[in-house]
Design a protein around this motif. Structure first.
Motif, PDB file in Angstrom:
ATOM      1  N   LEU A 197      34.541  33.182  38.541  1.00  0.00           N
ATOM      2  CA  LEU A 197      35.461  34.185  39.086  1.00  0.00           C
ATOM      3  C   LEU A 197      36.345  34.739  37.974  1.00  0.00           C
ATOM      4  CD1 LEU A 197      36.827  35.676  41.429  1.00  0.00           C
ATOM      5  CD2 LEU A 197      38.329  33.688  41.709  1.00  0.00           C
ATOM      6  N   HIS A 198      36.843  33.848  37.109  1.00  0.00           N
ATOM      7  CA  HIS A 198      37.698  34.279  35.998  1.00  0.00           C
ATOM      8  C   HIS A 198      36.966  35.272  35.098  1.00  0.00           C
ATOM      9  CE1 HIS A 198      40.759  34.022  32.852  1.00  0.00           C
ATOM     10  NE2 HIS A 198      39.774  33.858  31.987  1.00  0.00           N
ATOM     11  N   GLN A 199      35.721  34.979  34.773  1.00  0.00           N
ATOM     12  CA  GLN A 199      34.933  35.866  33.922  1.00  0.00           C
ATOM     13  C   GLN A 199      34.732  37.224  34.580  1.00  0.00           C
ATOM     14  OE1 GLN A 199      31.314  33.767  33.031  1.00  0.00           O
ATOM     15  NE2 GLN A 199      32.293  32.260  31.714  1.00  0.00           N
ATOM     16  N   TRP A 200      34.461  37.192  35.902  1.00  0.00           N
ATOM     17  CA  TRP A 200      34.241  38.453  36.630  1.00  0.00           C
ATOM     18  C   TRP A 200      35.526  39.274  36.673  1.00  0.00           C
ATOM     19  CZ3 TRP A 200      36.151  40.700  41.123  1.00  0.00           C
ATOM     20  CH2 TRP A 200      35.421  41.790  41.620  1.00  0.00           C
ATOM     21  N   LEU A 201      36.654  38.623  36.953  1.00  0.00           N
ATOM     22  CA  LEU A 201      37.943  39.325  37.003  1.00  0.00           C
ATOM     23  C   LEU A 201      38.278  39.924  35.638  1.00  0.00           C
ATOM     24  CD1 LEU A 201      40.052  36.797  39.125  1.00  0.00           C
ATOM     25  CD2 LEU A 201      39.241  39.045  39.864  1.00  0.00           C
ATOM     26  N   THR A 202      38.039  39.156  34.576  1.00  0.00           N
ATOM     27  CA  THR A 202      38.317  39.626  33.224  1.00  0.00           C
ATOM     28  C   THR A 202      37.444  40.824  32.866  1.00  0.00           C
ATOM     29  OG1 THR A 202      38.945  37.389  32.516  1.00  0.00           O
ATOM     30  CG2 THR A 202      38.391  38.976  30.782  1.00  0.00           C
ATOM     31  N   LYS A 203      36.174  40.725  33.212  1.00  0.00           N
ATOM     32  CA  LYS A 203      35.220  41.802  32.916  1.00  0.00           C
ATOM     33  C   LYS A 203      35.634  43.107  33.567  1.00  0.00           C
ATOM     34  CE  LYS A 203      30.370  43.134  33.602  1.00  0.00           C
ATOM     35  NZ  LYS A 203      29.045  42.717  34.135  1.00  0.00           N
ATOM     36  N   HIS A 204      36.195  43.027  34.774  1.00  0.00           N
ATOM     37  CA  HIS A 204      36.562  44.236  35.526  1.00  0.00           C
ATOM     38  C   HIS A 204      38.054  44.564  35.422  1.00  0.00           C
ATOM     39  CE1 HIS A 204      32.614  44.722  37.457  1.00  0.00           C
ATOM     40  NE2 HIS A 204      32.579  43.410  37.507  1.00  0.00           N
ATOM     41  N   GLY A 205      38.764  43.863  34.530  1.00  0.00           N
ATOM     42  CA  GLY A 205      40.175  44.166  34.316  1.00  0.00           C
ATOM     43  C   GLY A 205      41.060  43.850  35.507  1.00  0.00           C
ATOM     44  N   LEU A 206      40.702  42.812  36.260  1.00  0.00           N
ATOM     45  CA  LEU A 206      41.440  42.475  37.478  1.00  0.00           C
ATOM     46  C   LEU A 206      42.186  41.153  37.381  1.00  0.00           C
ATOM     47  CD1 LEU A 206      38.604  43.368  40.039  1.00  0.00           C
ATOM     48  CD2 LEU A 206      40.481  44.825  39.283  1.00  0.00           C
ATOM     49  N   ASN A 207      42.208  40.574  36.182  1.00  0.00           N
ATOM     50  CA  ASN A 207      42.757  39.222  36.026  1.00  0.00           C
ATOM     51  C   ASN A 207      44.278  39.182  36.084  1.00  0.00           C
ATOM     52  OD1 ASN A 207      41.914  36.614  35.966  1.00  0.00           O
ATOM     53  ND2 ASN A 207      41.574  36.507  33.780  1.00  0.00           N
ATOM     54  N   ASP A 208      44.926  40.343  35.969  1.00  0.00           N
ATOM     55  CA  ASP A 208      46.393  40.360  35.920  1.00  0.00           C
ATOM     56  C   ASP A 208      47.020  40.863  37.213  1.00  0.00           C
ATOM     57  OD1 ASP A 208      46.394  39.440  33.285  1.00  0.00           O
ATOM     58  OD2 ASP A 208      46.165  41.466  32.499  1.00  0.00           O
ATOM     59  N   ILE A 209      46.237  40.936  38.287  1.00  0.00           N
ATOM     60  CA  ILE A 209      46.783  41.411  39.567  1.00  0.00           C
ATOM     61  C   ILE A 209      47.774  40.392  40.103  1.00  0.00           C
ATOM     62  CG2 ILE A 209      46.240  41.927  41.982  1.00  0.00           C
ATOM     63  CD1 ILE A 209      43.623  43.086  41.101  1.00  0.00           C
ATOM     64  N   GLU A 210      48.966  40.846  40.430  1.00  0.00           N
ATOM     65  CA  GLU A 210      50.013  39.976  40.964  1.00  0.00           C
ATOM     66  C   GLU A 210      50.181  40.232  42.458  1.00  0.00           C
ATOM     67  OE1 GLU A 210      51.622  37.666  39.418  1.00  0.00           O
ATOM     68  OE2 GLU A 210      50.863  38.044  37.392  1.00  0.00           O
ATOM     69  N   PRO A 211      50.611  39.206  43.216  1.00  0.00           N
ATOM     70  CA  PRO A 211      50.846  39.390  44.653  1.00  0.00           C
ATOM     71  C   PRO A 211      51.920  40.439  44.878  1.00  0.00           C
ATOM     72  CG  PRO A 211      50.796  37.068  44.082  1.00  0.00           C
ATOM     73  CD  PRO A 211      50.818  37.812  42.799  1.00  0.00           C
ATOM     74  N   GLU A 212      51.692  41.296  45.861  1.00  0.00           N
ATOM     75  CA  GLU A 212      52.680  42.326  46.187  1.00  0.00           C
ATOM     76  C   GLU A 212      53.813  41.690  46.984  1.00  0.00           C
ATOM     77  OE1 GLU A 212      50.563  45.323  48.275  1.00  0.00           O
ATOM     78  OE2 GLU A 212      49.699  46.203  46.441  1.00  0.00           O
ATOM     79  N   PRO A 213      55.066  42.073  46.683  1.00  0.00           N
ATOM     80  CA  PRO A 213      56.203  41.506  47.436  1.00  0.00           C
ATOM     81  C   PRO A 213      56.123  41.893  48.898  1.00  0.00           C
ATOM     82  CG  PRO A 213      56.892  43.392  46.120  1.00  0.00           C
ATOM     83  CD  PRO A 213      55.480  43.067  45.690  1.00  0.00           C
ATOM     84  N   LYS A 214      56.388  40.897  49.772  1.00  0.00           N
ATOM     85  CA  LYS A 214      56.345  41.162  51.201  1.00  0.00           C
ATOM     86  C   LYS A 214      57.658  41.761  51.662  1.00  0.00           C
ATOM     87  CE  LYS A 214      53.040  37.514  52.203  1.00  0.00           C
ATOM     88  NZ  LYS A 214      52.742  36.298  52.993  1.00  0.00           N
ATOM     89  N   VAL A 215      57.537  42.789  52.475  1.00  0.00           N
ATOM     90  CA  VAL A 215      58.721  43.490  52.970  1.00  0.00           C
ATOM     91  C   VAL A 215      59.231  42.788  54.207  1.00  0.00           C
ATOM     92  CG1 VAL A 215      59.648  45.668  53.820  1.00  0.00           C
ATOM     93  CG2 VAL A 215      57.864  45.671  52.071  1.00  0.00           C
ATOM     94  N   ASN A 216      60.498  42.381  54.198  1.00  0.00           N
ATOM     95  CA  ASN A 216      61.080  41.740  55.372  1.00  0.00           C
ATOM     96  C   ASN A 216      61.284  42.739  56.485  1.00  0.00           C
ATOM     97  OD1 ASN A 216      61.303  39.251  54.048  1.00  0.00           O
ATOM     98  ND2 ASN A 216      63.273  39.832  53.125  1.00  0.00           N
ATOM     99  N   GLN A 217      60.850  42.332  57.678  1.00  0.00           N
ATOM    100  CA  GLN A 217      60.978  43.219  58.828  1.00  0.00           C
ATOM    101  C   GLN A 217      62.404  43.156  59.382  1.00  0.00           C
ATOM    102  OE1 GLN A 217      58.583  45.265  59.710  1.00  0.00           O
ATOM    103  NE2 GLN A 217      57.185  44.467  58.157  1.00  0.00           N
TER     104      GLN A 217
END
Length: 217
Positions: A197-217
């Motif tokens: 998975l790490h190799q695939w993410l790195t190959k496609h430039g997706l290894n640095d995706i961070e979780p999006e902050p959740k908006v409080n309702q």
């Protein structure tokens, strides 16, 4: 609501096949078990009718595992409901331990991933059995490839092929990462090693995706 104030969620997973029809009995047994253990709150039931040969990654159990948070409780009628094989069951138990989710089986009458000696012995046995199963499958694959080569059949991925089985799930994987899913969970969900998975993410430039902050309702 702050995470510290969150009450533990209790989820009961019921996999029903064409052979098993008595879901009411399962529910009654689970409710009795939860009451005896004095679990907090109401038991939430998640049921589906699916073959026992289907991997847990392709069942509602995968979504359940993704949604559960530290401190939550998962109950199953019996150990076999967690997966189609020893490796499947071990994957679920390892993931639940990583997420700090307690897994209980009514039939076995104890916590499957607890810290007590019984749970530790059971997990050790499952690890050994999963390793044996993996070795057997590997041996059968090698024997099959050797037999195919003797017949003149070319085996293996075609040279120059850069495709991956993860390519078709690219958007789903991106969404999982943005929603905070761990890479271990994603690797298990799509049946690939963490390194793969790490190799695939790195190959496609997706290894640095961070979780999006959740908006409080």
């Amino acid at each position: 609501m702050k995470k510290a104030d969150r009450s533990p969620k209790v989820v009961a997973y019921l996999r029903v096949s064409t052979v098993d029809q008595d879901t009411d009995k399962f529910k009654a047994d689970i409710l009795k078990f939860a009451n005896e253990k004095e679990f907090p709150g109401k038991v939430e039931f998640v049921a589906e009718k699916v073959s026992g040969l289907t991997s847990w990654k392709n069942r509602k159990l995968s979504t359940v595992m993704e949604d559960l948070q530290p401190g939550d409780i998962l109950i199953v009628p019996e150990l076999s409901r967690l997966g189609r094989s020893t490796l499947d069951v071990l994957e679920v138990l390892n993931l639940s331990t990583e997420k700090e989710v307690a897994v209980y089986s009514v039939k076995e009458n104890f916590q499957l991933n607890g810290d007590d000696m019984q749970s530790k012995v059971m997990r050790t046995m499952f690890s050994l059995m999963a390793e044996i199963d993996s070795d057997i499958r590997s041996m059968r694959t090698k024997e099959g490839m050797q037999a195919a080569r003797k017949k003149g059949v070319k085996v293996g991925r075609p040279k120059g092929s850069g495709s991956s089985k993860l390519d078709q799930y690219r958007d789903d994987i991106i969404n999982l990462l943005k929603n905070g899913s761990t890479k271990t969970f994603i690797a298990q969900r799509y049946d690939i090693t963490p390194a793969g998975l790490h190799q695939w993410l790195t190959k496609h430039g997706l290894n640095d995706i961070e979780p999006e902050p959740k908006v409080n309702q």
